[in-house]
Design an enzyme around this catalytic site. Structure first.
Site, PDB file in Angstrom:
ATOM      1  CG  HIS A   1       1.640  -2.646  -1.930  1.00 34.56           C
ATOM      2  ND1 HIS A   1       1.939  -2.764  -3.420  1.00 34.56           N
ATOM      3  CD2 HIS A   1       2.521  -1.562  -1.746  1.00 34.56           C
ATOM      4  CE1 HIS A   1       2.888  -2.253  -3.817  1.00 34.56           C
ATOM      5  NE2 HIS A   1       3.463  -1.344  -3.032  1.00 34.56           N
TER       6      HIS A   1
ATOM      7  CD  GLU B   1       3.158   2.545  -2.014  1.00 39.74           C
ATOM      8  OE1 GLU B   1       4.339   2.542  -1.890  1.00 39.74           O
ATOM      9  OE2 GLU B   1       2.559   1.418  -1.799  1.00 39.74           O
TER      10      GLU B   1
END
Length: 254
Positions: free
Chosen positions: A96, A168
């Protein structure tokens, strides 16, 4: 109903202690999730075992937010793939952008973790994304290609078939993020699928779920999942409340 099978889920990040997590898991367990949806939830480590136990036997996949690549050892503050597995999780979120930015995660350590996850039968959810500067300079696709190729380095076709990839954009996530236009996401995912095809061939590339995350909400989730190469959404704060998650699941399934 949607004719396409879709992954839909959320990470609670550093939210919900053990009590709040148990309450949320109970609400999640009671959801009637349409057959076209593969749902997942990623709680904090402190709640991983209890959430996994509550959802055991259901269609929900439960994941951890990070892990170390070593099986055990003197790694203070870390947890191993074996620990994640023993807690009842079957999914692991890796790479992430918050881990990359604040905790020195690199493409190389992401690769080490992906390979460790697969050794332990955990399904890697690999997060990739371009920064605001990379987006502004027009190198989004090069960035995503590099991150993807390095994350999957050393894996064979069967192993790559076990991964999920979530695009993302760093500029689209968080409370100040700006949701990406579906047209941009469409191009990014199409090019990402082509990168996978280079690695494993067209047919195998089609079997790797590509998720989109970044200011996903009830208002825009269905527009993303309608795109040909978007196989689901990885949702942030819009899905931290189980009712919000359920609303988005029903939106993309209809």
């Amino acid at each position: 109903m949607s004719s396409k099978s879709l992954w839909v889920g959320t990470s609670w990040k550093m939210n919900k202690g053990p009590g709040a997590s148990r309450d949320a898991a109970t609400q999640i367990a009671d959801m009637d999730v349409p057959a076209s949806i593969t749902p997942f939830i990623i709680p904090p480590f402190t709640s991983l075992e209890s959430v996994a136990a509550r959802l055991q036997g259901s269609r929900w996949h439960v994941g951890a937010q990070n892990m170390h690549w070593e099986d055990e050892g003197a790694w203070t503050g870390e947890i191993s793939p074996q620990m994640v597995r023993e807690c009842g999780a079957d999914l692991i979120e890796l790479g992430h952008s918050e881990r990359r930015e604040h905790f020195s995660e690199t493409d190389i350590t992401v690769n080490l973790k992906v390979r460790a996850a697969i050794r332990y039968g955990l399904r890697p959810l690999i997060c990739i994304g371009d920064s605001a500067d990379e987006y502004a300079f027009g190198v989004t696709h090069e960035t995503l290609a590099r991150q993807t190729k390095m994350a999957l380095y050393g894996l064979n076709e069967a192993e790559i078939a076990t991964v999920l990839i979530a695009y993302e954009p760093v500029w689209a996530i968080g409370s100040n993020g700006t949701a990406a236009e579906p047209e941009f996401v469409d191009i990014a995912h199409t090019r990402l699928r082509a990168v996978l095809a280079e690695l494993v061939g067209t047919d195998a590339a089609k079997r790797v779920p590509l998720l989109y995350g970044g200011s996903v909400s009830l208002a825009n989730a269905a527009a993303y999942t309608a795109l040909r190469d978007v196989d689901g959404v990885f949702i942030g704060r819009s899905a931290w409340n189980p009712a919000g998650l359920e609303a988005i699941i029903r939106s993309v399934a209809s």
